[in-house]
Write an enzyme that holds these catalytic residues in place. Structure first.
Site, PDB file in Angstrom:
ATOM      1  N   ASP A  67     106.903  42.704  85.735  1.00 13.90           N
ATOM      2  CA  ASP A  67     105.935  41.967  84.919  1.00 13.90           C
ATOM      3  C   ASP A  67     106.339  41.915  83.458  1.00 13.90           C
ATOM      4  O   ASP A  67     107.277  42.588  83.025  1.00 13.90           O
ATOM      5  CB  ASP A  67     104.535  42.591  85.087  1.00 13.90           C
ATOM      6  N   ASP A 136      93.110  51.775  87.682  1.00 12.47           N
ATOM      7  CA  ASP A 136      92.212  51.003  88.558  1.00 12.47           C
ATOM      8  C   ASP A 136      92.907  50.596  89.858  1.00 12.47           C
ATOM      9  O   ASP A 136      92.395  49.764  90.605  1.00 12.47           O
ATOM     10  CB  ASP A 136      91.682  49.755  87.826  1.00 12.47           C
ATOM     11  N   HIS A 138      95.927  49.110  90.110  1.00 15.15           N
ATOM     12  CA  HIS A 138      96.820  47.946  90.071  1.00 15.15           C
ATOM     13  C   HIS A 138      98.286  48.349  90.183  1.00 15.15           C
ATOM     14  O   HIS A 138      98.678  49.446  89.781  1.00 15.15           O
ATOM     15  CB  HIS A 138      96.557  47.060  88.835  1.00 15.15           C
ATOM     16  N   GLU A 143      95.789  42.985  89.158  1.00 17.74           N
ATOM     17  CA  GLU A 143      94.518  43.657  88.899  1.00 17.74           C
ATOM     18  C   GLU A 143      93.612  43.593  90.132  1.00 17.74           C
ATOM     19  O   GLU A 143      93.852  42.782  91.038  1.00 17.74           O
ATOM     20  CB  GLU A 143      93.820  42.971  87.719  1.00 17.74           C
TER      21      GLU A 143
HETATM   22  C1  GLP Z   1     101.077  48.794  83.278  1.00 13.50           C
HETATM   23  C2  GLP Z   1     102.214  48.245  84.133  1.00 13.50           C
HETATM   24  C3  GLP Z   1     102.267  48.897  85.491  1.00 13.50           C
HETATM   25  C4  GLP Z   1     102.185  50.408  85.352  1.00 13.50           C
HETATM   26  C5  GLP Z   1     100.890  50.778  84.676  1.00 13.50           C
HETATM   27  C6  GLP Z   1     100.714  52.266  84.522  1.00 13.50           C
HETATM   28  O1  GLP Z   1      99.868  48.197  83.564  1.00 13.50           O
HETATM   29  N1  GLP Z   1     102.133  46.851  84.275  1.00 13.50           N
HETATM   30  O2  GLP Z   1     103.450  48.512  86.162  1.00 13.50           O
HETATM   31  O3  GLP Z   1     102.291  51.007  86.606  1.00 13.50           O
HETATM   32  O4  GLP Z   1     100.890  50.184  83.377  1.00 13.50           O
HETATM   33  O5  GLP Z   1     101.303  52.721  83.340  1.00 13.50           O
HETATM   34  P1  GLP Z   1     101.635  54.224  83.040  1.00 13.50           P
HETATM   35  O6  GLP Z   1     102.797  54.571  83.892  1.00 13.50           O
HETATM   36  O7  GLP Z   1     102.014  54.247  81.579  1.00 13.50           O
HETATM   37  O8  GLP Z   1     100.426  55.003  83.350  1.00 13.50           O
END
Ligand code: GLP
Length: 262
Positions: A67, A136, A138, A143
Site C-alpha cells: 500500500d 482493527d 486491517h 479497513e
Molecule cells: C498500517 C499499514 C499496515 C500495517 C499497520 C500496522 O496501517 N498499512 O500494513 O500492518 O499499519 O502498523 P504497525 O506495524 O506500525 O502497528
C-alpha cells in the site's frame, strides 16, 4: 492456519526472516509482497544481516508493496516508498527496477490499480506475502468492511487507523485520508502468507482474526481461507487467544521435516 507464538517479537521475527530467506535461496527470482509499519522492522533488519553476513542474494528478487498513502510522493518522509528504501531496499542488492510500490501521486488511480494487478500477474504471482495487522484487524489498508475478494484500489482510512498512524506524522490532520492498497483478493492469491503481530494492542485483532468468524469487519480473518497462512506473534499479541496451549503444542510436536530452521 498455523499460529506460532514466541516469547518476544525479536524471536518471532527471526523465525519468519529465516522462512523468507529460505524462500529466496530455494527460488532466487522469488516475488515478495511486503508491508510497512513498525512490526516488520526487526525482520527487515534480520534480512539485511543475512544478506550482509550470509550473502543472501536479492539480485533476482521482485517485490510488491501492499500500500501507499495517496498524495505523498516518494521523497516524503512518511511515504511508504521512503520507509521501504530506508529500512530495507537501500541495504540489500534488489535492483530498483524490481521494486514495485503503489504510486501515491498517480493522477489516475483506477488505471494505476489495474496496472499494478497486471504486473503482479506478469511476474507469476506473489510467492510469499508478509503482513502486519492494524488494531482493527486491517491488513494492507483493507479497513473493516473491505470486500473479502477486493483487488488493488483506493480506500478511505478509518478514524481509528488515522489515529494509530498519526504517531508518524506531525499531527492527526497531517495523515492522508486516502490510500491505494492491494485488495484482500490480491493477498489471498499469494502462495503463502506470513502475518506478524506484536504487543498487547494487537491481541484483540489477533483473537478475532484467528478464533472469530470469517468476516469482512475483521479483514485479517480472510486468512482462515488461505491454505498456507502463518501468524508469527509474541506472547502479548497471543494473550487473548483461547487455544494458545494447543497452538504451542502443535509447534513443539512438529515432525522433524516440518520444523523451522533457527
Ligand atoms: C498500517 C499499514 C499496515 C500495517 C499497520 C500496522 O496501517 N498499512 O500494513 O500492518 O499499519 O502498523 P504497525 O506495524 O506500525 O502497528
Amino acid at each position: 492456519m498455523e499460529i506460532i507464538v514466541q516469547e518476544t517479537a525479536e524471536q518471532a521475527s527471526m523465525l519468519a526472516a529465516r522462512l523468507i530467506a529460505k524462500t529466496i535461496s530455494d527460488k532466487p527470482d522469488a516475488v515478495l509482497g511486503l508491508p510497512t509499519g513498525s512490526t516488520p522492522l526487526p525482520l527487515y533488519k534480520e534480512l539485511i544481516r543475512i544478506h550482509k553476513e550470509e550473502n543472501l542474494d536479492f539480485s533476482s528478487v521482485t517485490s510488491f508493496n501492499l500500500d501507499e498513502y495517496l498524495g505523498l510522493g516518494p521523497e516524503h518522509p512518511q511515504s511508504y516508498h521512503h520507509f521501504m528504501y530506508e529500512n530495507l531496499f537501500n541495504h540489500i542488492n534488489i535492483p530498483a527496477e524490481n521494486i514495485n510500490i503503489p504510486d501515491g501521486l498517480t493522477e489516475n488511480v483506477p488505471s494505476f490499480c489495474i496496472g499494478y494487478e497486471q504486473k503482479i500477474k506478469d511476474k507469476g504471482g506473489i510467492d510469499i506475502q508478509l503482513l502486519g495487522i492494524g488494531s482493527d484487524g486491517h491488513i494492507g489498508f483493507n479497513e473493516p468492511s473491505s470486500s473479502l475478494t477486493s483487488r488493488t484500489r483506493i480506500k478511505t482510512l478509518t478514524p481509528n487507523t488515522i489515529k494509530d498512524n498519526a504517531r508518524f506524522f506531525e499531527n492527526e490532520s497531517a495523515v492522508p485520508r486516502h490510500v491505494i492498497t492491494m485488495g484482500l483478493g490480491t493477498v489471498m492469491e499469494s502462495r503463502e502468507c506470513i502475518l506478524l503481530a506484536f504487543g498487547e494492542a494487537k491481541a484483540e485483532a489477533v483473537r478475532q482474526s484467528v478464533e472469530g468468524p470469517l468476516c469482512a469487519m475483521v479483514p485479517a480473518s480472510v486468512l482462515q481461507m488461505h491454505n498456507r497462512s502463518r501468524f508469527f506473534i509474541d506472547a502479548e499479541a497471543a494473550s487473548k487467544l483461547e487455544k494458545v496451549e494447543y497452538y504451542n503444542w502443535v509447534f513443539s510436536n512438529k515432525p522433524a521435516w516440518q520444523q523451522f530452521e533457527k
